[in-house]
Write a protein that holds these residues in place. Structure first.
Motif, mmCIF file in Angstrom:
data_model
loop_
_atom_site.group_PDB
_atom_site.id
_atom_site.type_symbol
_atom_site.label_atom_id
_atom_site.label_comp_id
_atom_site.label_asym_id
_atom_site.label_seq_id
_atom_site.Cartn_x
_atom_site.Cartn_y
_atom_site.Cartn_z
ATOM 1 N N GLY A 111 0.852 -0.758 -0.252
ATOM 2 C CA GLY A 111 0.169 0.154 0.387
ATOM 3 C C GLY A 111 1.087 0.994 0.021
ATOM 4 O O GLY A 111 0.287 2.190 0.358
ATOM 5 N N LYS A 112 2.222 0.911 -0.081
ATOM 6 C CA LYS A 112 3.238 2.415 -0.378
ATOM 7 C C LYS A 112 3.950 2.979 -1.135
ATOM 8 O O LYS A 112 4.474 1.143 -2.143
ATOM 9 C CB LYS A 112 3.684 2.642 0.918
ATOM 10 N N LEU A 113 3.410 3.328 -1.895
ATOM 11 C CA LEU A 113 4.513 3.579 -3.615
ATOM 12 C C LEU A 113 6.516 3.693 -2.525
ATOM 13 O O LEU A 113 6.608 4.574 -1.950
ATOM 14 C CB LEU A 113 4.662 4.877 -3.764
ATOM 15 N N ILE A 114 7.442 2.924 -2.925
ATOM 16 C CA ILE A 114 8.669 2.719 -3.240
ATOM 17 C C ILE A 114 8.618 2.864 -4.505
ATOM 18 O O ILE A 114 8.832 2.411 -5.409
ATOM 19 C CB ILE A 114 9.337 1.706 -2.338
ATOM 20 N N ILE A 115 10.297 3.979 -4.457
ATOM 21 C CA ILE A 115 11.497 3.492 -5.665
ATOM 22 C C ILE A 115 11.566 2.034 -5.530
ATOM 23 O O ILE A 115 12.726 1.671 -4.921
ATOM 24 C CB ILE A 115 12.403 4.839 -5.696
ATOM 25 N N LYS A 116 11.431 1.486 -7.042
ATOM 26 C CA LYS A 116 12.098 0.041 -7.364
ATOM 27 C C LYS A 116 13.655 0.621 -8.210
ATOM 28 O O LYS A 116 14.440 -1.021 -7.767
ATOM 29 C CB LYS A 116 11.235 -0.667 -8.480
ATOM 30 N N ASP A 117 13.519 1.247 -9.203
ATOM 31 C CA ASP A 117 14.525 1.410 -9.878
ATOM 32 C C ASP A 117 15.036 2.738 -9.654
ATOM 33 O O ASP A 117 14.733 3.481 -10.486
ATOM 34 C CB ASP A 117 15.323 0.701 -11.100
ATOM 35 N N ARG A 118 16.415 3.305 -9.023
ATOM 36 C CA ARG A 118 16.005 4.944 -8.468
ATOM 37 C C ARG A 118 16.730 5.113 -10.371
ATOM 38 O O ARG A 118 16.440 6.527 -10.582
ATOM 39 C CB ARG A 118 17.269 5.288 -7.702
ATOM 40 N N ARG A 119 17.078 4.674 -11.426
ATOM 41 C CA ARG A 119 17.044 4.709 -12.992
ATOM 42 C C ARG A 119 16.517 4.236 -13.598
ATOM 43 O O ARG A 119 17.266 4.899 -15.021
ATOM 44 C CB ARG A 119 19.213 4.634 -12.922
ATOM 45 N N ALA A 120 15.496 3.896 -13.661
ATOM 46 C CA ALA A 120 15.100 3.537 -14.462
ATOM 47 C C ALA A 120 15.586 2.060 -15.216
ATOM 48 O O ALA A 120 15.512 2.675 -16.334
ATOM 49 C CB ALA A 120 14.190 4.418 -15.080
ATOM 50 N N GLY A 121 16.494 1.649 -14.516
ATOM 51 C CA GLY A 121 17.029 0.650 -15.380
ATOM 52 C C GLY A 121 17.714 1.050 -16.806
ATOM 53 O O GLY A 121 18.019 0.940 -17.333
ATOM 54 N N ARG A 122 18.184 2.712 -16.372
ATOM 55 C CA ARG A 122 19.345 3.174 -17.504
ATOM 56 C C ARG A 122 18.452 2.902 -19.233
ATOM 57 O O ARG A 122 19.256 2.416 -19.541
ATOM 58 C CB ARG A 122 20.652 2.795 -17.597
ATOM 59 N N PRO A 179 15.414 9.278 -2.713
ATOM 60 C CA PRO A 179 15.445 8.532 -1.495
ATOM 61 C C PRO A 179 17.050 8.205 -1.262
ATOM 62 O O PRO A 179 17.593 8.021 -0.184
ATOM 63 C CB PRO A 179 14.483 7.850 -0.925
ATOM 64 N N GLN A 180 18.059 8.311 -2.578
ATOM 65 C CA GLN A 180 19.168 8.257 -2.279
ATOM 66 C C GLN A 180 19.720 6.445 -1.962
ATOM 67 O O GLN A 180 19.838 5.596 -2.430
ATOM 68 C CB GLN A 180 19.761 8.181 -0.822
ATOM 69 N N ARG A 181 18.053 5.069 -1.881
ATOM 70 C CA ARG A 181 18.335 4.399 -1.729
ATOM 71 C C ARG A 181 16.929 3.141 -1.915
ATOM 72 O O ARG A 181 16.110 3.665 -1.769
ATOM 73 C CB ARG A 181 18.273 3.977 0.170
ATOM 74 N N GLU A 182 17.487 3.152 -3.131
ATOM 75 C CA GLU A 182 16.235 1.886 -3.264
ATOM 76 C C GLU A 182 15.078 0.843 -2.284
ATOM 77 O O GLU A 182 16.049 0.748 -0.820
ATOM 78 C CB GLU A 182 16.419 1.109 -4.732
ATOM 79 N N GLY A 183 14.012 0.511 -2.553
ATOM 80 C CA GLY A 183 12.908 0.169 -1.620
ATOM 81 C C GLY A 183 12.659 1.528 -0.579
ATOM 82 O O GLY A 183 11.649 0.761 0.147
ATOM 83 N N LEU A 184 12.569 2.199 -0.855
ATOM 84 C CA LEU A 184 12.398 3.603 -0.372
ATOM 85 C C LEU A 184 11.319 4.134 -1.416
ATOM 86 O O LEU A 184 11.564 4.717 -1.790
ATOM 87 C CB LEU A 184 13.580 4.760 0.901
ATOM 88 N N PRO A 185 10.545 4.961 -0.223
ATOM 89 C CA PRO A 185 9.897 6.357 -0.581
ATOM 90 C C PRO A 185 9.924 7.010 -1.517
ATOM 91 O O PRO A 185 11.070 7.634 -0.231
ATOM 92 C CB PRO A 185 8.443 6.604 -0.208
ATOM 93 N N PRO A 186 9.695 7.948 -2.058
ATOM 94 C CA PRO A 186 10.312 9.047 -2.720
ATOM 95 C C PRO A 186 10.223 10.110 -1.994
ATOM 96 O O PRO A 186 8.990 10.293 -0.509
ATOM 97 C CB PRO A 186 9.406 9.874 -4.129
ATOM 98 N N ILE A 187 11.135 11.447 -1.503
ATOM 99 C CA ILE A 187 10.762 11.958 -0.250
ATOM 100 C C ILE A 187 10.057 13.923 -0.561
ATOM 101 O O ILE A 187 10.432 13.552 -2.259
ATOM 102 C CB ILE A 187 12.174 12.266 0.274
ATOM 103 N N ILE A 188 8.500 14.009 -0.348
ATOM 104 C CA ILE A 188 8.294 15.077 -0.546
ATOM 105 C C ILE A 188 8.619 16.088 -0.566
ATOM 106 O O ILE A 188 9.474 16.037 0.109
ATOM 107 C CB ILE A 188 6.494 14.920 -0.087
ATOM 108 N N PRO A 189 8.595 16.977 -1.460
ATOM 109 C CA PRO A 189 9.083 18.184 -1.816
ATOM 110 C C PRO A 189 8.286 18.758 -0.734
ATOM 111 O O PRO A 189 7.579 19.295 -1.039
ATOM 112 C CB PRO A 189 9.779 18.798 -2.841
ATOM 113 N N TYR A 190 9.623 20.071 0.449
ATOM 114 C CA TYR A 190 8.975 20.561 0.442
ATOM 115 C C TYR A 190 10.039 21.541 1.119
ATOM 116 O O TYR A 190 11.006 21.871 0.850
ATOM 117 C CB TYR A 190 8.203 20.139 2.039
#
Lengths: 402, 402
Positions: A111-122, A179-190
């Protein structure tokens, strides 16, 4: 420093990444190259080595050029977003926030959006162009804020948000969403302050539209943003040095850096050194100071292709008489940093400098090479002093004190 | 500056007081010495001269070493008490006040205690040792404050007061008790602030016990204290440069200086350069950075014994292959300052530097001497930049800016 106006012409030629290290038989690229014209010029010029930023410090293109333009690169820092935007050909104004973007792969997990690949598989650059065009068409404005996108290599892109007003200081104080690491949700910009929160609000809207537009992409279904930055506040070249300056460059990054300090970027046809020389000649009567940028010395250095670097140096040498025909009052030939082919990248080594003017000792060095420059009358000195030397040799600097 | 971690090994060899001036036939000690191994290395290395503190400034051992460790000696000042304690082999911690002491002769005159001889007639070092041992036995604690004493040459000694807690800043603000002129009473120590008054109270108690213990000594019947100082707050070498560092030195002062910046001081048997090399080899796999200190070049320089200095240089040269066998990625050989035999002391002259790495021009200088270093590719530069160069050549510095 007080400036004197006169009609002298100052020409700065930057052979990007000029300095090198031995590549064959103990000789550097400059030593191997056959450069009869540069040799002749070296004998009657002042030679030396400049240190771009500080001893041991390897500069990027931004700090490297700021230094030789006369702006201390340790005081004037250019944000990563600005450099990315300039490098990808986007203009940056006082109304803008520039951002480094990259496509990523996101997915919902528990139920949570996470980043699976920070470079979209290049993804390929072609894919990137297609996706960026799609995104551009879908979102050209957020309210009254213009959105400008430019695709880079693989998964990278530049984003410029252009507000309808000049942004107050601190408007770029927004943390990276990566988020600098895969498996973490993106940081909401503030925003870290009120001004930047105004910007962050626009960024959040832009991201939510982008998420919608990208949602069916198999890999590049998300966008991460880093290096939020404003155009740095810098005195313009003409205010600072009393010089009407122009830039003759072929790569967006260097045009962009020149425009940051208020140089006029000349438009011309073609992208060879010969094409650039034609543009230089056409503009010769209209400016005081000319920044002429040759890129390929650096490119071949970065590739570790010393023979290619030697060839560019020889090509430049063959064209040197055309520059001299213009009779510049002061001509400086140097690099923004060294790019030794053996290191396949920028380096910290001091950079050869040749200063041609009637007001030098001369007769010291036989060629324009690293080792000959070390013996030269200019010594080893900070890059940021080059502009002083150019102004002095054009008799444009007033006496200091009585 | 941002650091990159890698597995390179950086070796700094300090030949203390290395630089010299002509002593015979216009040649310096380095020029007279027969140094086939250094000559060979010089041909393929980058040479230059470093300026320890500033033009014309003669550094003590403290500033000299801080500079080459990468700590600006004008910003990081080490109190005289600390240097005295380190030099006499006492450890100094955050809980300590270190003091330079010296025995004096006091007498009552017109009902007032005055200092009759500020140096107690320069008693012999043997006398000093006997008296200091007596004092140590009599006063090892003042309340819960430990008292550590170490005798020096003639009338000098180091005193360390070790409190049971870390001392707040300013705790060392206590004026010298030495009245500076004979015939005057000693100055009663007091604190210039609340923190140092806490310390001064202990000092007064210590002095009154000392007066009692010393009262029957014919000459050394009094103790004067100067240079009250705390351990300076300095970022450790590993925090500052990302390097796990160790020191291989034989004299307490240099071990102490290394420990001040957080280097681990290696323990080993013996005190010859050969013994030190054995310790270096044993520790080679465990550290990134090695500070190797050779003392005798300075000692002979101070004695005005240029032949002795030449012999130490030649001894070092004969051992150079053993260092090279370790294959350091970056090797720097230099001094902390010059000690020309003709001056019989430290001097302000720039100090020869040799930097060995694959990433240098080389082929410029034929020997490792003052005059050859002046022609070298490193030029004349501040000592504090040596660490930058070592980090750069080991590819441990990230690019500055994009």
């Amino acid at each position: 420093m007080e400036y004197v106006k006169n009609s002298t012409k100052l020409l700065l030629i930057v052979l990007d990444g000029l300095g090198g290290l031995p590549v064959k038989d103990g000789k550097t690229e400059l030593e191997i190259a056959k450069t009869p014209n540069l040799d002749r010029l070296a004998k009657i010029s002042a030679l030396g080595m400049h240190i771009p930023v500080d001893w041991g410090i390897t500069p990027g293109s931004g700090p490297g050029h700021l230094g030789i333009f006369g702006y201390d690169p340790l005081k004037h820092q250019i944000g990563r977003g600005i450099l990315e935007a300039l490098g990808l050909g986007l203009e940056v104004k006082d109304t803008d926030i520039a951002i480094r973007g990259n496509y990523a792969t996101a997915q919902v997990q528990d139920g949570k959006l996470i980043i699976k690949d920070r470079r979209a598989g290049r993804i390929s650059t072609e894919e990137n162009i297609r996706i960026t065009q799609k995104l551009s068409r879908a979102v050209d404005k957020i309210g009254d804020v213009k959105v400008l996108l430019s695709p880079g290599m693989e998964h990278r892109l530049a984003v410029v948000l252009r507000f309808p007003y000049t942004l107050p200081e601190g408007s770029d104080q927004i943390p990276d969403t990566d988020p600098q690491r895969e498996g973490l949700p993106p940081i909401i910009p503030y925003g870290k302050n009120q001004n930047s929160e105004m910007v962050a609000k626009v960024v959040r809207e832009f991201l939510s539209v982008a998420e919608e537009v990208l949602k069916d992409e198999p890999k590049a279904n998300y966008l991460l943003l880093r290096g939020f930055s404003q155009k740095p506040k810098m005195e313009s070249f003409s205010e600072r040095f009393g010089l009407k300056a122009c830039a003759i460059a072929t790569y967006p990054m260097y045009k962009g850096l020149a425009s940051l300090v208020g140089m006029e970027v000349l438009k011309f046809e073609g992208n060879t050194i010969k094409d650039q020389i034609k543009a230089l000649k056409d503009a010769w009567k209209d400016y005081d100071y000319f920044f002429f940028h040759v890129k390929k010395t650096d490119s071949y250095g970065e590739d570790g292709n010393w023979k290619g670097k030697v060839e560019v140096i020889e090509e430049f040498d063959s064209l040197l008489p055309e520059f001299l025909e213009l009779n510049p009052h002061v001509l400086v030939i140097t690099g923004d940093h060294s790019t030794p082919s053996v290191l396949k990248g920028h380096s910290w080594h001091p950079v050869p400098v040749l200063l041609y003017s009637p007001y030098v000792l001369g007769g010291i060095s036989d060629r324009f090479t690293e080792r000959e420059c070390l013996r030269g009358e200019l010594g080893i000195f900070p890059a940021v002093k080059i502009i002083n030397l150019m102004l002095a040799h054009s008799l444009r600097l007033a006496k200091y004190g009585a």
